[in-house]
Design a protein around this motif. Structure first.
Motif, PDB file in Angstrom:
ATOM      1  N   UNK A 182      30.944  45.466  59.576  1.00 20.46           N
ATOM      2  CA  UNK A 182      31.983  44.298  58.297  1.00 20.46           C
ATOM      3  C   UNK A 182      31.039  43.526  57.812  1.00 20.46           C
ATOM      4  N   UNK A 183      31.722  42.549  56.854  1.00 21.71           N
ATOM      5  CA  UNK A 183      31.299  42.073  55.945  1.00 21.71           C
ATOM      6  C   UNK A 183      32.133  41.297  55.733  1.00 21.71           C
ATOM      7  N   UNK A 213      25.828  56.365  53.374  1.00 19.91           N
ATOM      8  CA  UNK A 213      26.569  56.367  51.900  1.00 19.91           C
ATOM      9  C   UNK A 213      26.019  55.152  51.683  1.00 19.91           C
ATOM     10  N   UNK A 214      26.743  54.154  53.182  1.00 21.91           N
ATOM     11  CA  UNK A 214      26.990  52.633  51.941  1.00 21.91           C
ATOM     12  C   UNK A 214      25.302  52.507  50.651  1.00 21.91           C
ATOM     13  N   UNK A 215      23.812  53.158  52.103  1.00 23.28           N
ATOM     14  CA  UNK A 215      23.513  52.362  51.289  1.00 23.28           C
ATOM     15  C   UNK A 215      22.458  53.182  49.014  1.00 23.28           C
ATOM     16  N   UNK A 216      23.337  54.064  49.669  1.00 23.37           N
ATOM     17  CA  UNK A 216      23.112  55.145  47.876  1.00 23.37           C
ATOM     18  C   UNK A 216      24.277  54.096  47.119  1.00 23.37           C
ATOM     19  N   UNK A 217      24.933  53.678  47.608  1.00 24.07           N
ATOM     20  CA  UNK A 217      26.053  53.212  46.478  1.00 24.07           C
ATOM     21  C   UNK A 217      25.394  51.635  46.325  1.00 24.07           C
ATOM     22  N   UNK A 218      25.094  51.810  46.813  1.00 24.02           N
ATOM     23  CA  UNK A 218      24.108  49.613  46.245  1.00 24.02           C
ATOM     24  C   UNK A 218      22.184  49.685  45.897  1.00 24.02           C
ATOM     25  N   UNK A 219      22.089  50.961  45.886  1.00 24.38           N
ATOM     26  CA  UNK A 219      20.663  51.057  45.889  1.00 24.38           C
ATOM     27  C   UNK A 219      20.593  52.252  44.579  1.00 24.38           C
ATOM     28  N   UNK A 220      22.191  53.141  44.413  1.00 24.66           N
ATOM     29  CA  UNK A 220      21.773  54.087  42.987  1.00 24.66           C
ATOM     30  C   UNK A 220      22.799  53.847  42.215  1.00 24.66           C
ATOM     31  N   UNK A 284      46.638  39.732  49.538  1.00 23.67           N
ATOM     32  CA  UNK A 284      46.046  41.054  48.644  1.00 23.67           C
ATOM     33  C   UNK A 284      44.195  41.132  49.968  1.00 23.67           C
ATOM     34  N   UNK A 285      44.050  41.898  50.659  1.00 21.86           N
ATOM     35  CA  UNK A 285      42.925  42.598  51.391  1.00 21.86           C
ATOM     36  C   UNK A 285      42.000  43.916  49.966  1.00 21.86           C
ATOM     37  N   UNK A 286      41.134  42.943  49.721  1.00 15.02           N
ATOM     38  CA  UNK A 286      40.702  43.964  49.135  1.00 15.02           C
ATOM     39  C   UNK A 286      39.337  44.867  49.951  1.00 15.02           C
ATOM     40  N   UNK A 287      38.949  46.177  49.868  1.00 17.19           N
ATOM     41  CA  UNK A 287      37.995  46.289  51.099  1.00 17.19           C
ATOM     42  C   UNK A 287      37.357  47.536  50.515  1.00 17.19           C
ATOM     43  N   UNK A 288      35.652  47.527  50.459  1.00 17.30           N
ATOM     44  CA  UNK A 288      34.879  48.805  49.526  1.00 17.30           C
ATOM     45  C   UNK A 288      34.064  48.241  50.220  1.00 17.30           C
ATOM     46  N   UNK A 289      33.158  50.079  50.707  1.00 15.44           N
ATOM     47  CA  UNK A 289      31.443  50.473  51.191  1.00 15.44           C
ATOM     48  C   UNK A 289      30.685  49.698  50.502  1.00 15.44           C
ATOM     49  N   UNK A 313      33.267  46.755  54.562  1.00 17.53           N
ATOM     50  CA  UNK A 313      34.471  48.008  55.418  1.00 17.53           C
ATOM     51  C   UNK A 313      34.249  49.717  54.962  1.00 17.53           C
ATOM     52  N   UNK A 314      34.398  49.945  56.181  1.00 21.22           N
ATOM     53  CA  UNK A 314      34.653  52.036  55.599  1.00 21.22           C
ATOM     54  C   UNK A 314      35.812  51.699  56.052  1.00 21.22           C
TER      55      UNK A 314
END
Length: 468
Positions: A182-183, A213-220, A284-289, A313-314
């Motif tokens: 979590x962050x 998958x999280x690393x894929x999102x942030x690096x690709x 509003x609570x917004x969550x994203x991986x 968050x996942x």
């Protein structure tokens, strides 16, 4: 430096903030806890009440002795005067269940943060946790900038260091890493709503080879530069088809009322959340991986009066109490989720009676896919269903009044408008990004158009209610 640390640590935290920080901590009852930058012991006594042992560390002699004078009656606390970045701090590998720090890393250089992160994962037992909170983006209003030696970094710096640089091997050559649980911002700092006080929770886990998958999102897919490129196409604040215009159309279906609570799953950089909060006075609570997405959303939330909260968050692992939200909203995100029925059951539990669910998502034709489209789905890791089957999964989760609409024609129109806008500003786009970036966008949009025009890729809209 020492006087600054002592002065900062002397400020009284109100009970609301202390309680919030403690409520965010992972379980540590009966565990061995290391508190880095313990100061005069504001959190030492709290940790000592539940932990089996607390090792309180601070590099200022007078400060750690003050802590000892206050908390020395706790027989399970050991006090150490040591610099957390030096080898003089004697903590054995694989000996600690939980590492806690509060507003410490901001006083360390980039290299010191990296060094400490590498040491922390070694100290942790497998399954152990790290919690830290830092001030990001900007200085406090009352800070003395002339003498301030702190580093108010972007959150993505800490996320990158702890996610990408922290690895350790055991004697059997097993590799372990830190998994981000979590962050999010802490809600209160100095009696003010704050989006720049960010906390992280990590767990030491065995590393899988693909890094997730999280690393894929942030690096690709969603590198920081890539996010801004997509935003140029969709419009300021948006990473979803149609940007503000489709957001206005779809949010109008929700009949939002002041003080209602909305969960945005796959919130991206927060455009829809700011729109809902500012125009309808909802919370509003917004969550994203994606760490990069949330970092940008948090940065843009600073100074705004509306009630928005963002968290890395996942959604498949995140939990909320039953009956928490009035609305759950998701735009073109759930295509990444393999177990949709389980997620929809969670949505149902999280919604209050009468609550509403709104989703747009990529779908597919009900027939057999061409080899090319099947390869596209496989390469992206998508889980696509036809519109009718998608709506049935929502109904099977318990929802009533389910509306399932094929909005592919609207999707095609939106794609054409976005493509034309990019092509019209080609020179500016290349100047701000690159020719390669321009070509990637144009080719990507043309490919989506071709798949949609062929009938294989569909766009679904889904609306449902949790019946009382």
């Amino acid at each position: 430096m020492e006087s600054m640390m002592v002065d900062s640590d002397s400020h009284e935290l109100d009970s609301e903030e202390t309680a919030e920080v403690i409520s965010l901590l992972p379980p540590y009852e009966g565990k061995t806890v290391v508190e880095l930058g313990a100061g005069i012991g504001r959190f030492t006594s709290e940790l000592a009440q539940r932990a089996a042992q607390v090792i309180a560390v601070d590099f200022v002699e007078d400060v750690i002795r003050k802590n000892e004078s206050i908390n020395g009656h706790h027989k399970n606390v050991k006090f150490q005067c040591a610099d957390v970045t030096f080898s003089e701090l004697d903590i054995h590998e694989d000996s600690v269940d939980f590492i806690f720090s509060n507003l410490l890393l901001m006083y360390l250089s980039d290299e010191e943060v990296k060094l400490l992160a590498e040491r922390m994962i070694k100290w942790l037992k497998v399954g152990g946790y790290i919690f830290f909170r830092e001030s990001c983006f900007q200085h406090y209003e009352n800070s003395d900038k002339k003498n301030d030696v702190s580093y108010h970094r972007e959150p993505r710096f800490y996320s990158k260091v702890f996610k990408e640089l922290c690895f350790v091997k055991d004697d059997s050559e097993n590799v372990f890493e830190l998994s981000l649980l979590g962050c999010k911002p802490t809600g209160v700092f100095g009696n003010k709503k704050s989006q720049n006080q960010i906390c992280w929770i990590w767990q030491k886990v065995r590393s899988d080879n693909d890094r997730g998958f999280q690393l894929f999102l942030d690096t690709v897919q969603y590198k920081s530069s890539g996010i801004l490129k997509y935003e140029r196409v969709f419009g300021h604040g948006f990473i979803s088809p149609g940007g503000l215009e489709t957001t206005k159309e779809f949010v109008a279906k929700l009949d939002l009322k002041p003080r209602q609570r909305v969960l945005d799953v796959g919130c991206g950089i927060g455009g829809a959340d700011f729109y809902m909060a500012e125009n309808f006075s909802v919370e509003v609570v917004g969550i994203d991986l994606s760490v990069n997405m949330i970092s940008l959303a948090l940065e843009r939330a600073i100074g705004l009066a509306c009630s928005v909260e963002f968290e890395v968050a996942d959604c498949t692992k995140k939990t909320y109490p039953d009956h928490t939200f009035d609305v759950i909203y998701s735009r073109d995100t759930i295509l990444h989720i393999q177990d949709k029925p389980s997620l929809f059951r969670s949505f149902y539990k999280w919604l209050k009676p009468g609550g509403k669910l709104f989703i747009t998502d990529y779908c597919r034709n009900a027939g057999t896919s061409s080899p090319e489209f099947a390869e596209y789905i496989k390469q992206r890791g998508y889980d696509l269903h036809d519109v009718k089957a998608y709506g049935q999964m929502i109904e099977d989760a318990g929802f009533g009044e389910v509306v399932s609409e094929d909005r592919t024609n609207q999707f095609i129109q939106v794609l054409q408008q976005e493509l034309e806008a990019v092509e019209e500003q080609k020179d500016r786009f290349i100047l701000d990004f690159s020719e390669e970036g321009y070509n990637d966008i144009v080719c990507g949009w043309k490919a989506k158009l071709n798949r949609s025009l062929s009938g294989e890729q569909r766009w679904g809209l889904f609306f449902a209610k949790k019946i009382n």
